[in-house]
Design a protein around this motif. Structure first.
Motif, short mmCIF file in Angstrom:
data_model
loop_
_atom_site.label_atom_id
_atom_site.label_comp_id
_atom_site.label_asym_id
_atom_site.label_seq_id
_atom_site.Cartn_x
_atom_site.Cartn_y
_atom_site.Cartn_z
N GLY A 28 0.79 -1.22 0.00
CA GLY A 28 0.00 0.00 0.00
C GLY A 28 0.82 1.27 0.00
O GLY A 28 0.35 2.32 -0.43
N PHE A 29 2.04 1.19 0.51
CA PHE A 29 2.86 2.40 0.58
C PHE A 29 4.08 2.31 -0.34
O PHE A 29 4.35 3.21 -1.12
N VAL A 30 4.82 1.21 -0.22
CA VAL A 30 6.08 1.12 -0.96
C VAL A 30 5.82 0.85 -2.44
O VAL A 30 6.36 1.55 -3.30
N LEU A 31 4.96 -0.12 -2.72
CA LEU A 31 4.69 -0.46 -4.11
C LEU A 31 4.12 0.73 -4.89
O LEU A 31 4.61 1.05 -5.98
N PRO A 32 3.11 1.43 -4.36
CA PRO A 32 2.60 2.60 -5.08
C PRO A 32 3.69 3.63 -5.33
O PRO A 32 3.72 4.27 -6.38
N ALA A 33 4.59 3.78 -4.35
CA ALA A 33 5.67 4.75 -4.54
C ALA A 33 6.48 4.38 -5.77
O ALA A 33 6.81 5.25 -6.60
N PHE A 34 6.84 3.11 -5.90
CA PHE A 34 7.59 2.68 -7.08
C PHE A 34 6.77 2.83 -8.35
O PHE A 34 7.27 3.25 -9.39
N MET A 35 5.50 2.46 -8.25
CA MET A 35 4.65 2.55 -9.44
C MET A 35 4.55 4.00 -9.92
O MET A 35 4.49 4.26 -11.12
#
Lengths: 310, 296, 501
Positions: C330-337
């Motif tokens: 919810g936090f890290v993956l969206p940041a990369f996306m």
């Protein structure tokens, strides 16, 4: 009913501190023969209460123990051992048993009244005449702010009684608190320093239970206002104040029982909220302005053709 | 009869015989009264028992004379500060306090107003029983956050809840670090005895759905100078109750002692003192226990 | 002129006709709401016993919903107020949607507290005998202020558009025409009216920012003012505010993509808007990760036993799956996306990789991830690498995720809007979970031990009543929002044409 009287005697007993006489225990064998079956070896308890326990021995004086032994506790199934009651023991033998118990537990014997035990040395009563006593009590704070209680014990002829143990106690709603004991000095004064400083005036009792040739007496005193009074703010740190009636209380309808919020933060908070809402009010006034302007515009449009035709 | 022949029990008995007056209901002035009467009845052996002008000025008892006695100063509630002392050395975890409390207050199932925990602070010291009533904190975290003032602190130290005002937001439960508060999740089962009572904040019943409840130090009993149901039921005599203003606590056996002295001499402490809640319940350390420790 | 009017026709289209799909959609929403109303009736009848809440876990997903909705209400504030104040021109087509989210989210979020109450019939006690010392009163006051302010802030810029509706939609039903006529306040667009309107909007745009910040600060203080581990934190105010703006942006992005698709607003909501908002989302995401790190590291590093219990529950205990899914997914993956497509130039080799190879590799990575993430820890005994197993597991999960990201990179570059929207969905789910993670684990670890209660009393599983009411809350929000979009133009006509002019 006589055991009840024993109970009364017990009821009078107030703790005192006095070294026990560790006489040779001729009572040991008597105890083993007559008592141990129920009360256990060395009175440690069994079918019957542990009369060798500190709790019992501090709560009961020799007279009471002797009487209980002699008269029995019929209701509880303890027989009367006194010869006069049809039992097996003479008064002296009973005294021996009592002495044995005392020596056994290394505990203290409260001032005896009639017990045929090794008597309290009554130094004051050079004459063997029986005398009634009376007591007065005074209070005064000392340099440390502690309350000093002085109970003065004297005979009715005014001569002081010295060397006697006076027990102090304090009556409260929840029972009587023992404050300790003091011996009377040569002027008949027993002095006790109250370490506790109860915050509300209450009654102090000084009791002298009497001796072989001295009658008992007591005095009572209403403790003066203590050095440390209750301060209102001290009641609780949350500052909650609520006085309630003696009747069970229902919360007053629609009112606050909890304290009012602190003034300054409330004012600031209120000011901020008021500021926001007044700004809202100003914006609403702009909306009203828009509406008015629209209405005027409409009127002009409606009126203009008429004016032209006129 | 227990082996602890306490004075109070005997006083009670004596008073019953002498005057039949010392019922539990007349408790406020009982003790002194009884003392005086007991003295009076043994007056044959104790010829004179009197006060004098320098003290109270009242004649409180003499041989064969009718007695008057000094009133033991019934105190208004706002002059009291109730306090409880629990001797952890004596608690054997029998939970009779909980049972008695639940019976007395018709406590709804699932709630334990006084709850006995099996505490274990560390492995070395081992486990001990820990009864936890409401701490009746002086710096009440619960009353502080109540949005409607339904829970409040009284001057006598008791924290009460007005169940007729409580909106059931449960914020007080969140604020209480001692988990002393309970919520009526459903309509509690009622008994006719409970329903017969008119609701009062000092009773906290008849119980109702959707509001918060907790231990309230039995204010109705305290009003009469009696100790709460839990303390009366404690057969180990571990629970003391009393008044800090009068500086006295007493237990079921009638061991009446000075509160400050007891705390000072036995190293009394309060649970989670560091939270600054200023509880009114004190504990005596579980030292020289008179019971087998919990197995845990 | 012609071009502009055709643009505007698109905006009026939803107001003029309703499709069958629309009615079906509304019917579904109403059914969900009716079901939720029944659930609430059951709760009123039987008490809160029908929920999974008990004396230890006494707050649950109702409070989660409350914080979540209040959170997304910050959408409007950020977009329309902050961007308006800073004069960001690209904000114009988005403001109305954002402001509407604010109003409706508040209208749903506020009452969640009432649903959570044991005695909602005594709600008026809050007014009769409210105590200003209680954070709940602070909430009451600030949320009321916020609702009033956002209603005005939604309404004010809508007046010219309402006049436009009044003048243009002359064939609308009478009740609609009445609403347009009344609400447009006789707007003629004369100089005085324009002046007053601009003044009002300017004031509100500035004023609503501190009000919004205060709202979520105070919401956080409901938790922060207690002595509970995990709640009693000084950074909760800013932490919640950042989280609110973060989830607010994600909510707007979702609303934008839905309206863009359903109402065919491609001309207004261009890829640029998504990119800009995506960047804002990225910034808030990074700030939020930073706050999360400082919050949990501070707690975990110390020795406070109560804090440690909460940390244990989150990092390795009952809540670990939810917690790590939230952090990573919810936090890290969206940041990369959000960041990678802008940063990484795709090598020609990879771009040319066969369409067959890439899905295969992706499936492999997915499989590794699934096995490692969801396999029970008991497997470690067989592997005979007990000491290394957790490390191995975490590493393989991370590698699998990184591989997936890498493989998905060309896709993400090809579909920037879809990527941003997927990130928004992840963020919104994670922010709901985050509120749950804030509330429930703390209640699992009270300062006194949990003893002698049934397992269900010490653990929390939401019941059908709670899920139904939650679904009802979301349905009501969507319903209100949909009806709003059918009643009023979702894009500010006068502001967008003002820009064109």
């Amino acid at each position: 009913m006589r055991w009840m009287i024993v109970v009364f005697l017990m009821a009078l007993v107030i703790l005192s501190v006095q070294p026990a006489r560790a006489d040779d225990p001729p009572g040991a064998k008597l105890f083993a023969t007559y008592c141990a079956a129920c009360h256990g070896a060395a009175g440690k308890g069994g079918a019957a209460p542990a009369i060798g326990s500190d709790a019992y021995l501090t709560a009961n004086d020799n007279a009471a123990i002797a009487q209980a032994t002699g008269d029995g506790v019929v209701a509880k199934g303890m027989p009367a051992w006194s010869k006069s009651k049809g039992g097996a023991l003479t008064d002296d033998q009973i005294a021996d048993i009592v002495a044995y118990l005392r020596a056994l537990a290394q505990t203290t014997a409260p001032g005896p009244a009639v017990a045929p035990t090794p008597a309290q040395p009554a130094r004051s009563s050079a004459n063997a005449e029986y005398a009634q006593t009376r007591m007065t009590m005074t209070q005064s704070p000392n340099a440390d702010g502690e309350m000093v209680l002085v109970a003065t014990l004297e005979k009715f002829d005014g001569s002081p009684v010295s060397g006697m143990v006076v027990a102090f106690s304090r009556a409260t709603t929840f029972g009587t608190v023992d404050l300790g004991t003091a011996k009377t000095d040569s002027r008949g004064n027993a002095t006790l320093v109250m370490r506790e400083q109860p915050e509300r005036a209450r009654y102090i009792t000084a009791t002298f239970k009497g001796a072989k040739t001295l009658g008992s007496s007591a005095a009572m005193l209403a403790l003066e206002k203590p050095a440390v009074a209750i301060s209102a703010g001290d009641l609780n740190t949350a500052g909650v104040r609520l006085s309630i009636d003696e009747e069970p209380l229902l919360a007053p309808e629609g009112s606050l029982i909890t304290p009012n919020p602190p003034l300054l933060p409330t004012l600031l908070f209120g000011l901020v909220v008021l500021g926001v809402w007044s700004t809202y009010g100003y914006v609403v006034s702009q909306v009203v302005g828009i509406w008015k302007s629209g209405r005027d515009h409409q009127r002009e449009n409606v009126l203009a053709p008429k004016a032209r035709s006129a | 009869m227990s082996t602890r022949f306490s004075r109070r029990q005997f006083l009670k008995l004596g008073a019953l015989i002498a005057g039949g007056m010392a019922t539990l209901g007349a408790a406020r002035s009982r003790t002194f009264d009884e003392l005086a009467r007991a003295v009076g009845d043994t007056a044959a052996r104790l010829p004179l028992f009197r006060a004098n002008a320098q003290t109270t000025g009242e004649l409180i008892g003499a041989d064969g004379e009718p007695m008057t006695h000094a009133p033991a100063a019934p105190a208004a509630t706002n002059q009291r500060r109730y306090v409880m002392v629990i001797d952890l050395a004596k608690c054997d975890g029998c939970k009779e306090c909980t049972t008695a409390c639940s019976a007395m207050h018709f406590v709804p199932p699932g709630q334990e107003w006084i709850k006995v925990f099996e505490n274990r602070d560390n492995k070395v010291a081992g486990a001990y029983w820990f009864p936890r009533p409401c701490m009746q904190c002086d710096n009440t975290p619960c009353a502080k956050v109540c949005p409607v003032g339904a829970t409040f602190k009284r001057e006598d130290g008791i924290v009460l809840i007005d169940q007729e005002r409580c909106i059931g937001c449960r914020y007080c439960i969140a604020a209480c670090p001692y988990a002393s508060r309970y919520f009526n999740w459903a309509e509690p089962p009622h008994t006719s005895e409970e329903l017969a009572q008119k609701y009062s904040v000092e009773l906290n019943y008849p119980h109702r759905k959707g509001v918060v409840e907790k231990c309230i130090f039995c204010p109705a009993l305290a009003r009469e100078g009696k100790i709460p149901a839990c303390a009366s039921a404690c057969r180990m005599n571990a629970i003391y109750f009393g008044d800090q203003v009068e500086d006295v606590v007493t237990n079921h056996a009638g061991e009446t002692v000075s509160f400050t002295q007891l705390i000072r001499e036995k190293g009394g402490f309060r649970y989670m003192e560091d939270l600054g809640t200023e509880p009114r319940v004190w504990y005596l350390p579980p030292r020289d226990r008179v019971y087998p420790a919990p197995k845990g | 002129m012609f071009r502009q009017s055709s643009r505007e026709d698109v905006l009026f289209q939803p107001l003029q006709s309703n499709s069958v799909r629309f009615y079906a959609f509304i019917a579904i929403l109403l059914a969900v709401i009716a079901w939720a109303a029944y659930a609430y009736f059951v709760q009123l009848r039987d008490g809160l016993v029908v929920t999974g809440l008990r004396d230890y876990v006494f707050w649950g997903i109702y409070m989660t919903n409350f914080v979540f909705f209040i959170g997304i209400s910050h959408a409007g504030t950020l977009i329309s107020a902050i961007l308006r104040v800073t004069g960001a021109e690209w904000r114009r087509p988005i403001t109305r949607m954002a402001e509407a989210i604010t109003v409706f989210a508040l209208l749903i979020g506020g009452p969640m507290i009432i649903i959570d109450m044991g005695r909602p019939d005594r709600l008026l006690n809050l007014l009769q005998s409210g105590r200003l010392q209680s954070p709940i009163l602070w909430d009451l006051i600030s949320i009321t202020t916020y609702i009033a302010g956002s209603l005005m802030y939604l309404y004010l810029p809508m007046i010219p558009d309402l006049a436009e509706c009044r003048d243009r939609l002359t064939d609308a039903p009478a009740w609609k025409r009445f609403i347009y006529r009344t609400l447009s306040l006789g707007w003629r667009g004369n100089a005085e009216q324009k002046h007053r309107l601009e003044k009002g909007v300017a004031i509100m745009a500035v004023l609503i920012i501190p009000v919004a910040v205060s709202v979520h600060t105070v919401v956080s203080w409901i938790f922060g003012m207690t002595l509970r581990p995990g709640w009693h934190s000084t950074i909760f105010g800013p932490y919640f505010v950042v989280g609110a703006i973060f989830s607010g942006i994600a909510a707007i992005l979702l609303a934008m993509v839905i309206f863009r698709r359903v109402y065919r607003l491609e001309a207004y909501l261009t890829e640029k808007h998504f990119r800009y908002l995506g960047l804002l989302l990225l910034v808030m995401d990074i700030i939020y990760i930073y706050f999360t790190l400082s919050e949990y590291l501070t707690m975990a590093y110390g020795n406070d036993a109560a804090d440690q219990r909460v940390m244990q529950l989150l990092f390795g205990g009952d809540f670990a799956p939810v917690f790590w899914a939230m952090i990573l997914g919810g936090f890290v993956l969206p940041a990369f996306m959000l960041a990678l497509p802008n940063l990484v130039k795709i090598p020609a080799r990879q771009a040319a990789a066969t369409p067959l190879l890439r899905p295969l590799a992706a499936m492999g990575a997915l499989a590794v991830f699934a096995v490692m993430a969801f396999s029970p820890t008991g497997a470690s005994a067989d592997l005979q690498v007990v000491a290394l197993w957790p490390l191995l597991r975490i590493l393989s999960i991370l590698v699998a995720l990184a591989g997936l990201l890498w493989l998905a990179l060309p896709v993400m570059r090809a579909h920037p809007i879809a990527t941003i929207v997927v990130a928004s969905i992840l963020v919104n789910v994670a922010m709901w979970l985050k509120r749950y993670i804030i509330i429930v684990p703390t209640l699992y670890s009270p300062r006194v031990p949990i003893q002698g209660v049934p397992w269900e009393w010490a653990h929390y599983t939401p019941t059908w009543v709670e899920w139904s009411i939650t679904a009802g809350a979301f349905a009501t929000f969507i319903l209100l929002y949909t009806l709003f979009s059918k009643m009023f133009p979702v894009i500010s006509i006068w502001e967008t044409s003002e820009r064109d002019a």
